[in-house]
Design a protein around this motif. Sequence first.
Motif, PDB file in Angstrom:
ATOM      1  N   ALA A   1      -5.347  15.124 -14.119  1.00 38.67           N
ATOM      2  CA  ALA A   1      -6.628  14.629 -13.608  1.00 38.67           C
ATOM      3  C   ALA A   1      -7.802  15.498 -14.021  1.00 38.67           C
ATOM      4  O   ALA A   1      -8.873  14.989 -14.360  1.00 38.67           O
ATOM      5  CB  ALA A   1      -6.566  14.513 -12.084  1.00 38.67           C
ATOM      6  N   ASP A   2      -7.626  16.829 -14.007  1.00 37.25           N
ATOM      7  CA  ASP A   2      -8.737  17.708 -14.344  1.00 37.25           C
ATOM      8  C   ASP A   2      -9.003  17.763 -15.842  1.00 37.25           C
ATOM      9  O   ASP A   2     -10.147  17.933 -16.273  1.00 37.25           O
ATOM     10  CB  ASP A   2      -8.473  19.121 -13.833  1.00 37.25           C
ATOM     11  N   GLY A   3      -7.956  17.637 -16.647  1.00 40.15           N
ATOM     12  CA  GLY A   3      -8.134  17.781 -18.083  1.00 40.15           C
ATOM     13  C   GLY A   3      -8.449  16.492 -18.811  1.00 40.15           C
ATOM     14  O   GLY A   3      -9.084  16.513 -19.874  1.00 40.15           O
ATOM     15  N   TYR A   4      -8.006  15.376 -18.256  1.00 40.48           N
ATOM     16  CA  TYR A   4      -8.131  14.110 -18.969  1.00 40.48           C
ATOM     17  C   TYR A   4      -8.717  12.994 -18.107  1.00 40.48           C
ATOM     18  O   TYR A   4      -9.364  12.086 -18.626  1.00 40.48           O
ATOM     19  CB  TYR A   4      -6.758  13.647 -19.485  1.00 40.48           C
ATOM     20  N   GLY A   5      -8.494  13.050 -16.822  1.00 37.02           N
ATOM     21  CA  GLY A   5      -8.804  11.940 -15.943  1.00 37.02           C
ATOM     22  C   GLY A   5      -7.611  11.023 -15.848  1.00 37.02           C
ATOM     23  O   GLY A   5      -6.849  10.849 -16.810  1.00 37.02           O
ATOM     24  N   GLU A   6      -7.413  10.450 -14.679  1.00 37.32           N
ATOM     25  CA  GLU A   6      -6.226   9.617 -14.467  1.00 37.32           C
ATOM     26  C   GLU A   6      -6.191   8.405 -15.394  1.00 37.32           C
ATOM     27  O   GLU A   6      -5.128   8.022 -15.911  1.00 37.32           O
ATOM     28  CB  GLU A   6      -6.153   9.159 -13.001  1.00 37.32           C
ATOM     29  N   ALA A   7      -7.364   7.775 -15.596  1.00 36.11           N
ATOM     30  CA  ALA A   7      -7.400   6.560 -16.411  1.00 36.11           C
ATOM     31  C   ALA A   7      -7.024   6.850 -17.859  1.00 36.11           C
ATOM     32  O   ALA A   7      -6.192   6.157 -18.452  1.00 36.11           O
ATOM     33  CB  ALA A   7      -8.786   5.917 -16.330  1.00 36.11           C
ATOM     34  N   ALA A   8      -7.617   7.884 -18.443  1.00 40.13           N
ATOM     35  CA  ALA A   8      -7.250   8.259 -19.807  1.00 40.13           C
ATOM     36  C   ALA A   8      -5.810   8.726 -19.851  1.00 40.13           C
ATOM     37  O   ALA A   8      -5.090   8.475 -20.826  1.00 40.13           O
ATOM     38  CB  ALA A   8      -8.186   9.345 -20.330  1.00 40.13           C
ATOM     39  N   GLY A   9      -5.373   9.422 -18.788  1.00 40.26           N
ATOM     40  CA  GLY A   9      -3.987   9.868 -18.738  1.00 40.26           C
ATOM     41  C   GLY A   9      -3.016   8.707 -18.804  1.00 40.26           C
ATOM     42  O   GLY A   9      -1.975   8.783 -19.471  1.00 40.26           O
TER      43      GLY A   9
ATOM     44  N   GLN B   1       6.484   4.007 -17.819  1.00 35.74           N
ATOM     45  CA  GLN B   1       5.738   3.775 -16.584  1.00 35.74           C
ATOM     46  C   GLN B   1       4.927   5.021 -16.267  1.00 35.74           C
ATOM     47  O   GLN B   1       5.340   6.146 -16.593  1.00 35.74           O
ATOM     48  CB  GLN B   1       6.672   3.485 -15.405  1.00 35.74           C
ATOM     49  N   VAL B   2       3.793   4.823 -15.619  1.00 34.19           N
ATOM     50  CA  VAL B   2       2.987   5.934 -15.125  1.00 34.19           C
ATOM     51  C   VAL B   2       2.823   5.769 -13.619  1.00 34.19           C
ATOM     52  O   VAL B   2       2.637   4.654 -13.130  1.00 34.19           O
ATOM     53  CB  VAL B   2       1.617   6.013 -15.820  1.00 34.19           C
ATOM     54  N   ILE B   3       2.916   6.879 -12.907  1.00 39.45           N
ATOM     55  CA  ILE B   3       2.781   6.856 -11.452  1.00 39.45           C
ATOM     56  C   ILE B   3       1.367   7.221 -11.062  1.00 39.45           C
ATOM     57  O   ILE B   3       0.820   8.230 -11.527  1.00 39.45           O
ATOM     58  CB  ILE B   3       3.764   7.845 -10.793  1.00 39.45           C
ATOM     59  N   VAL B   4       0.764   6.411 -10.222  1.00 36.50           N
ATOM     60  CA  VAL B   4      -0.505   6.728  -9.576  1.00 36.50           C
ATOM     61  C   VAL B   4      -0.220   6.690  -8.083  1.00 36.50           C
ATOM     62  O   VAL B   4      -0.155   5.619  -7.484  1.00 36.50           O
ATOM     63  CB  VAL B   4      -1.614   5.725  -9.956  1.00 36.50           C
ATOM     64  N   ALA B   5      -0.013   7.863  -7.489  1.00 40.38           N
ATOM     65  CA  ALA B   5       0.576   7.933  -6.157  1.00 40.38           C
ATOM     66  C   ALA B   5      -0.434   7.943  -5.023  1.00 40.38           C
ATOM     67  O   ALA B   5      -0.055   7.783  -3.863  1.00 40.38           O
ATOM     68  CB  ALA B   5       1.471   9.179  -6.047  1.00 40.38           C
ATOM     69  N   VAL B   6      -1.718   8.126  -5.320  1.00 39.86           N
ATOM     70  CA  VAL B   6      -2.705   8.210  -4.250  1.00 39.86           C
ATOM     71  C   VAL B   6      -2.766   6.892  -3.484  1.00 39.86           C
ATOM     72  O   VAL B   6      -2.523   5.821  -4.047  1.00 39.86           O
ATOM     73  CB  VAL B   6      -4.096   8.568  -4.802  1.00 39.86           C
ATOM     74  N   PRO B   7      -3.104   6.937  -2.181  1.00 43.15           N
ATOM     75  CA  PRO B   7      -3.134   5.697  -1.402  1.00 43.15           C
ATOM     76  C   PRO B   7      -4.307   4.793  -1.734  1.00 43.15           C
ATOM     77  O   PRO B   7      -4.264   3.596  -1.460  1.00 43.15           O
ATOM     78  CB  PRO B   7      -3.212   6.197   0.046  1.00 43.15           C
ATOM     79  N   GLU B   8      -5.369   5.368  -2.327  1.00 43.49           N
ATOM     80  CA  GLU B   8      -6.543   4.565  -2.659  1.00 43.49           C
ATOM     81  C   GLU B   8      -6.257   3.759  -3.925  1.00 43.49           C
ATOM     82  O   GLU B   8      -6.171   4.323  -5.026  1.00 43.49           O
ATOM     83  CB  GLU B   8      -7.758   5.466  -2.867  1.00 43.49           C
ATOM     84  N   LEU B   9      -6.169   2.468  -3.794  1.00 41.99           N
ATOM     85  CA  LEU B   9      -5.791   1.633  -4.936  1.00 41.99           C
ATOM     86  C   LEU B   9      -6.889   1.545  -5.991  1.00 41.99           C
ATOM     87  O   LEU B   9      -6.631   1.113  -7.121  1.00 41.99           O
ATOM     88  CB  LEU B   9      -5.413   0.232  -4.454  1.00 41.99           C
ATOM     89  N   ALA B  10      -8.101   1.990  -5.670  1.00 44.36           N
ATOM     90  CA  ALA B  10      -9.162   1.983  -6.679  1.00 44.36           C
ATOM     91  C   ALA B  10      -8.765   2.834  -7.877  1.00 44.36           C
ATOM     92  O   ALA B  10      -9.081   2.486  -9.028  1.00 44.36           O
ATOM     93  CB  ALA B  10     -10.466   2.498  -6.079  1.00 44.36           C
ATOM     94  N   THR B  11      -8.066   3.945  -7.639  1.00 44.58           N
ATOM     95  CA  THR B  11      -7.630   4.800  -8.738  1.00 44.58           C
ATOM     96  C   THR B  11      -6.605   4.076  -9.596  1.00 44.58           C
ATOM     97  O   THR B  11      -6.661   4.109 -10.832  1.00 44.58           O
ATOM     98  CB  THR B  11      -7.038   6.108  -8.197  1.00 44.58           C
ATOM     99  N   THR B  12      -5.655   3.409  -8.960  1.00 40.64           N
ATOM    100  CA  THR B  12      -4.657   2.638  -9.708  1.00 40.64           C
ATOM    101  C   THR B  12      -5.322   1.528 -10.506  1.00 40.64           C
ATOM    102  O   THR B  12      -4.974   1.283 -11.668  1.00 40.64           O
ATOM    103  CB  THR B  12      -3.620   2.035  -8.745  1.00 40.64           C
ATOM    104  N   LEU B  13      -6.273   0.841  -9.898  1.00 46.68           N
ATOM    105  CA  LEU B  13      -6.952  -0.257 -10.601  1.00 46.68           C
ATOM    106  C   LEU B  13      -7.732   0.255 -11.810  1.00 46.68           C
ATOM    107  O   LEU B  13      -7.760  -0.386 -12.867  1.00 46.68           O
ATOM    108  CB  LEU B  13      -7.880  -0.988  -9.640  1.00 46.68           C
ATOM    109  N   ALA B  14      -8.368   1.420 -11.667  1.00 50.06           N
ATOM    110  CA  ALA B  14      -9.089   1.996 -12.802  1.00 50.06           C
ATOM    111  C   ALA B  14      -8.128   2.364 -13.924  1.00 50.06           C
ATOM    112  O   ALA B  14      -8.428   2.160 -15.113  1.00 50.06           O
ATOM    113  CB  ALA B  14      -9.882   3.223 -12.354  1.00 50.06           C
ATOM    114  N   CYS B  15      -6.958   2.900 -13.562  1.00 51.30           N
ATOM    115  CA  CYS B  15      -5.952   3.226 -14.581  1.00 51.30           C
ATOM    116  C   CYS B  15      -5.440   1.948 -15.256  1.00 51.30           C
ATOM    117  O   CYS B  15      -5.272   1.893 -16.482  1.00 51.30           O
ATOM    118  CB  CYS B  15      -4.802   3.998 -13.948  1.00 51.30           C
ATOM    119  N   ARG B  16      -5.190   0.930 -14.451  1.00 51.50           N
ATOM    120  CA  ARG B  16      -4.759  -0.353 -15.002  1.00 51.50           C
ATOM    121  C   ARG B  16      -5.795  -0.903 -15.974  1.00 51.50           C
ATOM    122  O   ARG B  16      -5.467  -1.360 -17.085  1.00 51.50           O
ATOM    123  CB  ARG B  16      -4.515  -1.339 -13.853  1.00 51.50           C
TER     124      ARG B  16
END
Length: 517
Positions: free
Chosen positions: A287-295, A306-321
């Motif tokens: 997250a600090d070096g690349y950002g979750e979405a780029a990661g 598969q990539v895991i986005v474990a935080v409960p806030e689905l906004a992060t998962t949606l941004a990665c998607r």
Amino acid sequence: MIKSCRLLTFGSVSQRIPGVTPSARPALPAALDEAAHRCLVAGFAGTTTVPDDLVELIHRGLGGVILFTRNIRDADQVRELTSTLRNLRSDLLIAIDNEGGGIGHLVTAGAPEVPGNYALGVVDDPALTAACADALAAHLASLGIGVSYAPVADLQHRGENPIVRTRAFGSDPAVVARHLEAWISATEARGVASCAKHFPGHGGTVTDSHYELAVDPRESTELDLAPFRAAIGAGVPMLMSAHVVFPALDPALPATLSPYILGELLRGELGFDGVLVSDALEMKAIADGYGEAAGARLALAAGADQVIVAVPELATTLACRDAVLGALRDGSLGEERVGEAAARVRRLADRYATPAVPGEAGSEEAGLAAARRAVDKGELASAVAGAYVVDLFPRPHPALNWGGESLVSAVREVDPGADGVAVAGEPEDREEAVAEVLKEAAGRPLVVATCDAELYPWQGWVKKALVAARPDAVLVATGLPGAGDAGAVLSYGRGRVNLRAVAEVVAEPRTGTAPRP
């Protein structure tokens, strides 16, 4: 605090194409959209209801969900939740971290108690390890959970390592290999998918990748591939990547993002054709070096399935998607690569999305039996009665499902006349804390327990001060033993059964004695 996805990461949905709004972007073919969703594993909030955004993701083909303590209330509730999720999509993979030894999230759902891996490696009885793994897998199957992100295949090399330690079966590749094989086979027999982690090894680092990027500086010939070879040979259906840079393999990229490590090494040299899942993208190493979405985009391009986005806030998962979908549109992520990944996930789901009927429950005694066999009595001559116990340990890691248990509570269960204090993290005033312990322990046996004191010097300071005043103190080490633990009673872990086994050695059993107030 977990960072949200950056606004300007490569491939992020937040990037703007001149003259084109996100809603105006051309839709991907339905099959490709579904394939992209297969490559995601999402965490979420809630115990009985499924958030609307998660429902949409599932309908579009979400590959899996990962459960945490926040999703767990009791066994019946978990069964209701997994049934609800599976009714939304029958081939959804439902996963959880379930290593044992305190690394798990199902205590309130009646999870069997087993010691951590290091204690199992000390006992070195693969049949007992298999019995512990069987108990955990049978419980998962009974709850409708088909994927266990365990076992740890890392070797514990360095005393400074802050993250592997007693989660490993040990430092000897042969010992670790045979216990991995036992664990994987027992889990498979219950119809649950195991996942060996963290490829190609986290045990040679001195950094926890939850908090910053970790580096393993060793030469390629010194790296810990043997346990992963053994896991692959045992038929493990999943591996999890490490957010660790291995300069000998890839001078710049962590394993999770490295085409060489995930492609040429894992797929080519080791011949693994199961599902490769990333560790959680919100860990700061990514997250600090690349950002979750780029990661997410980079990991899939490198060879993750598969990539895991474990935080409960689905906004992060949606941004990665959305970053993944955007990369498919602009060609920076190949359709063939995503199709290959999705096909592996589908094969995995065919086998594990609906766990088999678990049959008989696993052994309730295996975990405690293993913990008892692992205990080293050190220089302890005999148990003590009515002791005052001071239990020193670091603040529990976020991955731990810590319920407040301590050696104090474990000793009190054996000897109700015992008492003490659990110190989770460095006290504000060390001298005052030592003075208070000595006052409370006056005229009584004193038990002083530390946990990974090599990493937390305050524990060594407190122990030294207490022993100077009370040279008769019984010493206990509940973490990975270090140089300062000579002669101490050793548990090789802080799982509940580890603490119980140590308490049985240290305390003199007494009944009919009222606990001290």
